[in-house]
Design a protein around this motif. Structure first.
Motif, PDB file in Angstrom:
ATOM      1  N   SER A  76      -3.141   0.757  -2.808  1.00 16.76           N
ATOM      2  CA  SER A  76      -4.122   0.761  -1.729  1.00 16.76           C
ATOM      3  C   SER A  76      -5.520   0.506  -2.267  1.00 16.76           C
ATOM      4  O   SER A  76      -6.305  -0.253  -1.677  1.00 16.76           O
ATOM      5  CB  SER A  76      -4.066   2.111  -1.005  1.00 16.76           C
ATOM      6  OG  SER A  76      -5.020   2.166   0.017  1.00 16.76           O
ATOM      7  N   LEU A  77      -5.851   1.132  -3.377  1.00 13.08           N
ATOM      8  CA  LEU A  77      -7.158   0.925  -3.994  1.00 13.08           C
ATOM      9  C   LEU A  77      -7.313  -0.518  -4.457  1.00 13.08           C
ATOM     10  O   LEU A  77      -8.379  -1.128  -4.291  1.00 13.08           O
ATOM     11  CB  LEU A  77      -7.341   1.883  -5.168  1.00 13.08           C
ATOM     12  CG  LEU A  77      -8.670   1.780  -5.928  1.00 13.08           C
ATOM     13  CD1 LEU A  77      -9.837   2.047  -4.988  1.00 13.08           C
ATOM     14  CD2 LEU A  77      -8.699   2.763  -7.096  1.00 13.08           C
ATOM     15  N   LEU A  93     -10.350  -6.854  -1.236  1.00 13.00           N
ATOM     16  CA  LEU A  93     -11.041  -7.212  -0.003  1.00 13.00           C
ATOM     17  C   LEU A  93     -12.554  -7.241  -0.206  1.00 13.00           C
ATOM     18  O   LEU A  93     -13.247  -8.137   0.291  1.00 13.00           O
ATOM     19  CB  LEU A  93     -10.671  -6.220   1.105  1.00 13.00           C
ATOM     20  CG  LEU A  93      -9.245  -6.317   1.648  1.00 13.00           C
ATOM     21  CD1 LEU A  93      -8.944  -5.144   2.577  1.00 13.00           C
ATOM     22  CD2 LEU A  93      -9.036  -7.633   2.378  1.00 13.00           C
ATOM     23  N   VAL A  94     -13.081  -6.242  -0.894  1.00 11.46           N
ATOM     24  CA  VAL A  94     -14.522  -6.213  -1.159  1.00 11.46           C
ATOM     25  C   VAL A  94     -14.932  -7.433  -1.977  1.00 11.46           C
ATOM     26  O   VAL A  94     -15.975  -8.056  -1.717  1.00 11.46           O
ATOM     27  CB  VAL A  94     -14.910  -4.911  -1.889  1.00 11.46           C
ATOM     28  CG1 VAL A  94     -16.366  -4.965  -2.347  1.00 11.46           C
ATOM     29  CG2 VAL A  94     -14.688  -3.705  -0.980  1.00 11.46           C
ATOM     30  N   GLU A 138     -17.775  -0.058   2.887  1.00 12.50           N
ATOM     31  CA  GLU A 138     -18.424  -0.964   1.931  1.00 12.50           C
ATOM     32  C   GLU A 138     -18.536  -2.379   2.506  1.00 12.50           C
ATOM     33  O   GLU A 138     -19.545  -3.061   2.297  1.00 12.50           O
ATOM     34  CB  GLU A 138     -17.634  -1.017   0.617  1.00 12.50           C
ATOM     35  CG  GLU A 138     -17.520   0.313  -0.093  1.00 12.50           C
ATOM     36  CD  GLU A 138     -16.253   1.061   0.288  1.00 12.50           C
ATOM     37  OE1 GLU A 138     -15.793   1.859  -0.535  1.00 12.50           O
ATOM     38  OE2 GLU A 138     -15.731   0.833   1.398  1.00 12.50           O
ATOM     39  N   VAL A 139     -17.518  -2.803   3.214  1.00  7.36           N
ATOM     40  CA  VAL A 139     -17.539  -4.132   3.808  1.00  7.36           C
ATOM     41  C   VAL A 139     -18.560  -4.194   4.934  1.00  7.36           C
ATOM     42  O   VAL A 139     -19.309  -5.180   5.064  1.00  7.36           O
ATOM     43  CB  VAL A 139     -16.138  -4.518   4.317  1.00  7.36           C
ATOM     44  CG1 VAL A 139     -16.201  -5.793   5.166  1.00  7.36           C
ATOM     45  CG2 VAL A 139     -15.185  -4.716   3.150  1.00  7.36           C
ATOM     46  N   LYS A 190      -5.925  -3.127  -3.155  1.00  2.87           N
ATOM     47  CA  LYS A 190      -6.135  -3.951  -1.970  1.00  2.87           C
ATOM     48  C   LYS A 190      -7.584  -3.846  -1.504  1.00  2.87           C
ATOM     49  O   LYS A 190      -8.222  -4.863  -1.171  1.00  2.87           O
ATOM     50  CB  LYS A 190      -5.188  -3.504  -0.856  1.00  2.87           C
ATOM     51  CG  LYS A 190      -5.400  -4.245   0.464  1.00  2.87           C
ATOM     52  CD  LYS A 190      -4.454  -3.720   1.536  1.00  2.87           C
ATOM     53  CE  LYS A 190      -4.753  -4.357   2.879  1.00  2.87           C
ATOM     54  NZ  LYS A 190      -3.859  -3.864   3.941  1.00  2.87           N
ATOM     55  N   GLU A 191      -8.140  -2.643  -1.499  1.00  2.64           N
ATOM     56  CA  GLU A 191      -9.523  -2.463  -1.057  1.00  2.64           C
ATOM     57  C   GLU A 191     -10.497  -3.181  -1.983  1.00  2.64           C
ATOM     58  O   GLU A 191     -11.447  -3.821  -1.523  1.00  2.64           O
ATOM     59  CB  GLU A 191      -9.848  -0.975  -0.971  1.00  2.64           C
ATOM     60  CG  GLU A 191      -9.108  -0.250   0.148  1.00  2.64           C
ATOM     61  CD  GLU A 191      -9.465   1.229   0.207  1.00  2.64           C
ATOM     62  OE1 GLU A 191     -10.303   1.673  -0.604  1.00  2.64           O
ATOM     63  OE2 GLU A 191      -8.909   1.932   1.068  1.00  2.64           O
ATOM     64  N   SER A 198      -8.359  -5.508   8.137  1.00  4.46           N
ATOM     65  CA  SER A 198      -8.333  -4.637   6.962  1.00  4.46           C
ATOM     66  C   SER A 198      -9.725  -4.487   6.357  1.00  4.46           C
ATOM     67  O   SER A 198     -10.112  -3.398   5.921  1.00  4.46           O
ATOM     68  CB  SER A 198      -7.369  -5.201   5.912  1.00  4.46           C
ATOM     69  OG  SER A 198      -6.054  -5.269   6.421  1.00  4.46           O
ATOM     70  N   MET A 199     -10.481  -5.563   6.343  1.00  2.72           N
ATOM     71  CA  MET A 199     -11.837  -5.506   5.799  1.00  2.72           C
ATOM     72  C   MET A 199     -12.751  -4.623   6.644  1.00  2.72           C
ATOM     73  O   MET A 199     -13.516  -3.804   6.124  1.00  2.72           O
ATOM     74  CB  MET A 199     -12.446  -6.915   5.753  1.00  2.72           C
ATOM     75  CG  MET A 199     -11.863  -7.853   4.738  1.00  2.72           C
ATOM     76  SD  MET A 199     -12.610  -9.503   4.933  1.00  2.72           S
ATOM     77  CE  MET A 199     -11.871 -10.349   3.529  1.00  2.72           C
ATOM     78  N   ALA A 232       0.838  -1.201   0.000  1.00  3.25           N
ATOM     79  CA  ALA A 232       0.000   0.000   0.000  1.00  3.25           C
ATOM     80  C   ALA A 232       0.874   1.253   0.000  1.00  3.25           C
ATOM     81  O   ALA A 232       0.566   2.240   0.646  1.00  3.25           O
ATOM     82  CB  ALA A 232      -0.927   0.000   1.208  1.00  3.25           C
ATOM     83  N   MET A 286     -13.519  -0.793   6.373  1.00  4.05           N
ATOM     84  CA  MET A 286     -14.071  -0.253   5.131  1.00  4.05           C
ATOM     85  C   MET A 286     -15.597  -0.169   5.212  1.00  4.05           C
ATOM     86  O   MET A 286     -16.257  -1.179   5.483  1.00  4.05           O
ATOM     87  CB  MET A 286     -13.658  -1.127   3.945  1.00  4.05           C
ATOM     88  CG  MET A 286     -12.163  -1.232   3.748  1.00  4.05           C
ATOM     89  SD  MET A 286     -11.729  -2.503   2.535  1.00  4.05           S
ATOM     90  CE  MET A 286     -12.621  -1.890   1.101  1.00  4.05           C
TER      91      MET A 286
END
Length: 336
Positions: free
Chosen positions: A23-24, A30-31, A70-71, A26-27, A64-65, A17, A68
């Motif tokens: 970083s994006l 995760l989503v 969204e998660v 990774k996000e 990490s999830m 990241a 967020m």
């Protein structure tokens, strides 16, 4: 899946990241994991018997999830809070602390996750930890309860589970009520210099707590110091006869970090920071931090006018008033 992972499996996580694009990525990854059903599976690994690298990787990914939005929304929509709630209600102490941090991250300012966590039965488990857990468990449990109480719809269940009583008990034991009732007798305040006796008693009491004494032992130590000073016609010395290793001021350089005022940059809203104190995993949680988090629970419940009568009836007012003292830490004072 419950065994240790090899180095070649671990080397791909976490995604670097170092810049915005990584970083994006990774996000987004995760989503995608959550959409494919990873959240309950990772919770199952976290709550399992294993403590190897699979456990550590599951915890890292869940952390990490859970930060967020969204998660959090996906977890609520898919009714998956029960997966992490089950970890709190049925796991070991260390794993329970990890699960509390994940629930706090998912629930902070996200009402559906708060309501789901409460519905899945985490509140009684958290109250039980506040009543009989270690200082670290009491601290984290109180923080999660304050977060789950951000919406009034959860307050009745939180109150019925005994969270208010547990929080007030901590305020009574870890706060200054003992000083008022037991350390400075009424006749002493009429014959000596009240302000000096009060300040000295508080300094001894707080220093005793900082040194690891229980509330009862700190009260006895302060009472002995006051009594000895009055018998000699003076005020308590910096090192009372029953406390050879305690200094006069609770703000001395020898005091642990937990006794020092919180940063002014800290979020002052009750229980709003899910990671407060969590970054220093393994660091001791002092009595002052437990007191701070218990005050946060009371503060959150007080935002609902319907709770006021019950709070007053259970004796919250005199306990809160007893914290209005210059030695009370900044954040605790803000909650009070």
């Amino acid at each position: 899946i419950d065994g240790d992972l090899a180095d070649e499996h671990l080397m791909h996580w976490p995604v670097s990241a170092d810049n915005t694009s990584d970083s994006l990525a990774k996000e987004l990854l995760l989503v995608k994991y959550v959409k494919l059903g990873a959240f309950p599976k990772l919770c199952s690994i976290l709550g399992g018997a294993g403590e190897g690298s699979a456990h550590d990787l599951a915890f890292s990914m869940l952390l990490s999830m859970s930060i967020m939005p969204e998660v959090a929304q996906l977890v609520a929509d898919r009714d998956e809070m029960r997966s992490i709630a089950k970890v709190i209600t049925s796991s070991t102490s260390s794993t329970g602390l990890e699960a509390m941090l994940i629930i706090a991250r998912l629930s902070v300012r996200h009402v559906p996750c708060q309501q789901d966590a409460v519905r899945e039965g985490v509140v009684p488990a958290l109250v039980q930890l506040m009543q009989g857990g270690s200082d670290e468990e009491r601290c984290h449990a109180a923080r999660v309860l304050a977060i789950l109480g951000q919406h009034a719809s959860t307050h009745q269940i939180i109150l019925d589970a005994g969270a208010l009583s547990a929080s007030l008990k901590i305020l009574r034991e870890r706060g200054h009520q003992r000083v008022i009732n037991n350390i400075v007798p009424a006749q002493l305040l009429t014959t000596a210099q009240p302000a000096e006796v009060w300040e000295a008693a508080h300094a001894i009491y707080n220093s005793a707590l900082a040194a690891g004494l229980s509330g009862a032992a700190a009260s006895s130590a302060a009472a002995a110091g006051v009594a000895a000073a009055v018998a000699e016609g003076g005020r308590p010395e910096q090192q009372g006869p029953s406390m050879p290793h305690l200094t006069y001021s609770s703000h001395s350089s020898a005091a642990p970090a937990a006794q020092k005022p919180a940063s002014a940059a800290a979020d002052s809203s009750c229980g709003s920071n899910p990671d407060a104190g969590a970054s220093n995993a393994g660091a001791p949680v002092g009595p002052a931090i437990v007191l701070e988090q218990a005050a946060g629970v009371v503060c959150m419940l007080s935002h609902n006018l319907e709770n006021h009568f019950r709070m007053v009836g259970e004796g919250a007012v005199p306990l809160l008033v007893s914290l209005l003292h210059k030695d009370t830490l900044t954040k605790t004072m803000s909650y009070t």
